[in-house]
Scaffold this motif. Structure first.
Motif, mmCIF file in Angstrom:
data_model
loop_
_atom_site.group_PDB
_atom_site.id
_atom_site.type_symbol
_atom_site.label_atom_id
_atom_site.label_comp_id
_atom_site.label_asym_id
_atom_site.label_seq_id
_atom_site.Cartn_x
_atom_site.Cartn_y
_atom_site.Cartn_z
ATOM 1 N N ASN A 141 39.414 19.611 118.530
ATOM 2 C CA ASN A 141 39.018 18.210 118.724
ATOM 3 C C ASN A 141 39.748 17.255 117.778
ATOM 4 O OD1 ASN A 141 37.063 18.870 120.741
ATOM 5 N ND2 ASN A 141 35.639 19.503 119.128
ATOM 6 N N SER A 142 40.751 17.763 117.096
ATOM 7 C CA SER A 142 41.474 16.938 116.131
ATOM 8 C C SER A 142 42.404 15.947 116.838
ATOM 9 C CB SER A 142 42.295 17.831 115.189
ATOM 10 O OG SER A 142 43.107 17.049 114.341
ATOM 11 N N LYS A 143 42.535 14.756 116.271
ATOM 12 C CA LYS A 143 43.421 13.733 116.818
ATOM 13 C C LYS A 143 44.638 13.493 115.926
ATOM 14 C CE LYS A 143 40.603 12.994 120.231
ATOM 15 N NZ LYS A 143 40.941 13.487 121.581
ATOM 16 N N SER A 144 44.845 14.381 114.959
ATOM 17 C CA SER A 144 45.944 14.203 114.014
ATOM 18 C C SER A 144 46.881 15.411 114.057
ATOM 19 C CB SER A 144 45.388 14.021 112.596
ATOM 20 O OG SER A 144 44.637 15.175 112.221
ATOM 21 N N SER A 145 47.887 15.406 113.170
ATOM 22 C CA SER A 145 48.821 16.527 113.045
ATOM 23 C C SER A 145 48.490 17.337 111.807
ATOM 24 C CB SER A 145 50.263 16.015 112.952
ATOM 25 O OG SER A 145 50.668 15.416 114.162
ATOM 26 N N SER A 146 48.397 18.654 111.965
ATOM 27 C CA SER A 146 48.113 19.549 110.852
ATOM 28 C C SER A 146 49.184 20.629 110.789
ATOM 29 C CB SER A 146 46.742 20.207 111.014
ATOM 30 O OG SER A 146 45.714 19.243 111.035
ATOM 31 N N VAL A 147 49.670 20.888 109.587
ATOM 32 C CA VAL A 147 50.654 21.946 109.360
ATOM 33 C C VAL A 147 49.985 23.028 108.527
ATOM 34 C CG1 VAL A 147 52.897 22.528 108.368
ATOM 35 C CG2 VAL A 147 52.556 20.288 109.449
ATOM 36 N N THR A 162 49.017 19.444 116.853
ATOM 37 C CA THR A 162 48.900 17.995 116.992
ATOM 38 C C THR A 162 47.978 17.677 118.165
ATOM 39 O OG1 THR A 162 51.127 17.623 116.106
ATOM 40 C CG2 THR A 162 50.146 15.842 117.383
ATOM 41 N N ASN A 163 46.982 16.851 117.911
ATOM 42 C CA ASN A 163 46.020 16.470 118.958
ATOM 43 C C ASN A 163 45.399 17.693 119.632
ATOM 44 O OD1 ASN A 163 46.533 13.712 118.498
ATOM 45 N ND2 ASN A 163 48.257 13.735 119.926
ATOM 46 N N GLY A 164 45.149 18.724 118.846
ATOM 47 C CA GLY A 164 44.514 19.919 119.374
ATOM 48 C C GLY A 164 45.433 20.848 120.143
ATOM 49 N N ASN A 165 46.742 20.545 120.182
ATOM 50 C CA ASN A 165 47.704 21.357 120.922
ATOM 51 C C ASN A 165 48.684 22.048 119.970
ATOM 52 O OD1 ASN A 165 46.834 20.582 123.611
ATOM 53 N ND2 ASN A 165 47.732 18.580 123.159
ATOM 54 N N LEU A 166 49.073 23.281 120.315
ATOM 55 C CA LEU A 166 50.056 24.004 119.516
ATOM 56 C C LEU A 166 51.439 23.416 119.744
ATOM 57 C CD1 LEU A 166 50.684 26.480 117.670
ATOM 58 C CD2 LEU A 166 51.193 27.732 119.782
ATOM 59 N N ILE A 167 52.100 23.021 118.673
ATOM 60 C CA ILE A 167 53.453 22.474 118.748
ATOM 61 C C ILE A 167 54.479 23.534 118.361
ATOM 62 C CG2 ILE A 167 55.005 20.661 117.915
ATOM 63 C CD1 ILE A 167 52.648 19.701 119.620
ATOM 64 N N LEU A 193 57.742 14.746 111.911
ATOM 65 C CA LEU A 193 56.470 14.479 111.252
ATOM 66 C C LEU A 193 56.722 13.697 109.969
ATOM 67 C CD1 LEU A 193 54.685 17.950 111.635
ATOM 68 C CD2 LEU A 193 54.352 15.880 113.012
ATOM 69 N N ASN A 194 55.919 12.707 109.739
ATOM 70 C CA ASN A 194 56.025 11.911 108.523
ATOM 71 C C ASN A 194 55.362 12.686 107.382
ATOM 72 O OD1 ASN A 194 55.730 10.060 106.407
ATOM 73 N ND2 ASN A 194 55.483 8.322 107.802
ATOM 74 N N PRO A 195 56.121 13.048 106.330
ATOM 75 C CA PRO A 195 55.544 13.851 105.245
ATOM 76 C C PRO A 195 54.411 13.158 104.498
ATOM 77 C CG PRO A 195 57.714 13.037 104.637
ATOM 78 C CD PRO A 195 57.541 12.733 106.093
ATOM 79 N N GLU A 196 54.280 11.850 104.661
ATOM 80 C CA GLU A 196 53.201 11.123 103.997
ATOM 81 C C GLU A 196 51.940 11.055 104.851
ATOM 82 O OE1 GLU A 196 54.641 7.331 102.845
ATOM 83 O OE2 GLU A 196 56.151 8.109 101.460
ATOM 84 N N GLU A 197 52.020 11.556 106.078
ATOM 85 C CA GLU A 197 50.894 11.391 106.994
ATOM 86 C C GLU A 197 50.262 12.693 107.465
ATOM 87 O OE1 GLU A 197 52.159 8.978 110.235
ATOM 88 O OE2 GLU A 197 52.346 7.157 109.034
ATOM 89 N N PHE A 198 51.058 13.761 107.655
ATOM 90 C CA PHE A 198 50.455 14.969 108.226
ATOM 91 C C PHE A 198 49.668 15.749 107.167
ATOM 92 C CE2 PHE A 198 54.655 16.780 107.003
ATOM 93 C CZ PHE A 198 54.246 17.911 106.317
ATOM 94 N N GLU A 199 48.717 16.501 107.648
ATOM 95 C CA GLU A 199 47.850 17.317 106.795
ATOM 96 C C GLU A 199 48.498 18.683 106.583
ATOM 97 O OE1 GLU A 199 43.133 18.486 106.857
ATOM 98 O OE2 GLU A 199 44.257 18.645 108.714
#
Length: 214
Positions: A141-147, A162-167, A193-199
């Protein structure tokens, strides 16, 4: 994996024993099989009569395919762009039923034969299948990008959601913290991906004192 073995046994969803041995170097599948035979002969925790055996392979001999594009007759084609596939290699695949994803990979046939000869029926999967399934369920259910970076002794897995989908899910070997940083930054740059924004989330064999964490 070729650089270590782990064994976990449980009863009624309660863990009864965990054993881990790290070799520090990459061994061959034949050497790993000898290690497995020795451990089963000398470890009292592994002398039980098990109702179920699960074998998990951890290596970089895999790729991920969207289920709508998957064809069982094209297993070799999925892998040949990432790794060198030999003519006699056995290729297997795992299905992530809830995510429309297939993991295509090469297990170690000699180890599969050992478990079949000694225990009969057993199941096996690739570690990336378990990792991806767990992380997608966590972030559905995430709306962001996670690494997610899963640290092992001599390699690490990068899984991007990203947005709950595997990239992306890929494995890299490293020797120094600079190697690690290069692969991480290169991967995220390629994905724009912006290094200042992704988790960025570390999992696996790491602590806050680890050079990679610092």
């Amino acid at each position: 994996s070729l650089n270590g073995l782990s064994f976990c046994s449980w009863i009624d969803q309660q863990i009864t024993s965990i054993n881990h041995e790290s070799f520090g170097i990459q061994l061959t599948p034949e050497q790993i099989l000898n290690k497995i035979k020795y451990i089963f002969d000398h470890n009292a925790d592994l002398k039980e009569n098990f109702d179920k055996i699960n074998v998990i392979y951890q290596n970089d001999l895999y790729t991920v395919v969207p289920k709508p594009l998957f064809n069982t007759e094209s297993l070799n084609n999925y892998l040949k762009y990432n790794i060198k596939v030999l003519e006699n290699d056995f290729i297997a695949y795992d299905e992530l039923e809830h995510h429309n994803i297939i993991t295509v990979y090469i297990p170690y046939t000699n180890i599969n034969n050992f478990f079949f000869d000694n225990f009969g029926t057993f199941t096996y999967k690739h570690t990336s299948t378990i990792l991806i399934d767990s992380l997608l369920t966590k972030k559905k259910n995430s709306k962001s990008s996670s690494v997610f970076v899963n640290i092992n002794d001599i390699s690490f897995d990068i899984t991007v959601i990203t947005n709950g989908n595997l990239i992306l899910c890929n494995t890299y070997t490293y020797q120094t913290k600079e190697d690690f940083l290069y692969y991480l930054l290169f991967t995220t740059e390629q994905l724009q991906l912006n290094p200042e924004e992704f988790e960025l989330i570390f999992i696996g064999n790491i602590s806050k004192n680890h050079a990679i964490y610092k």
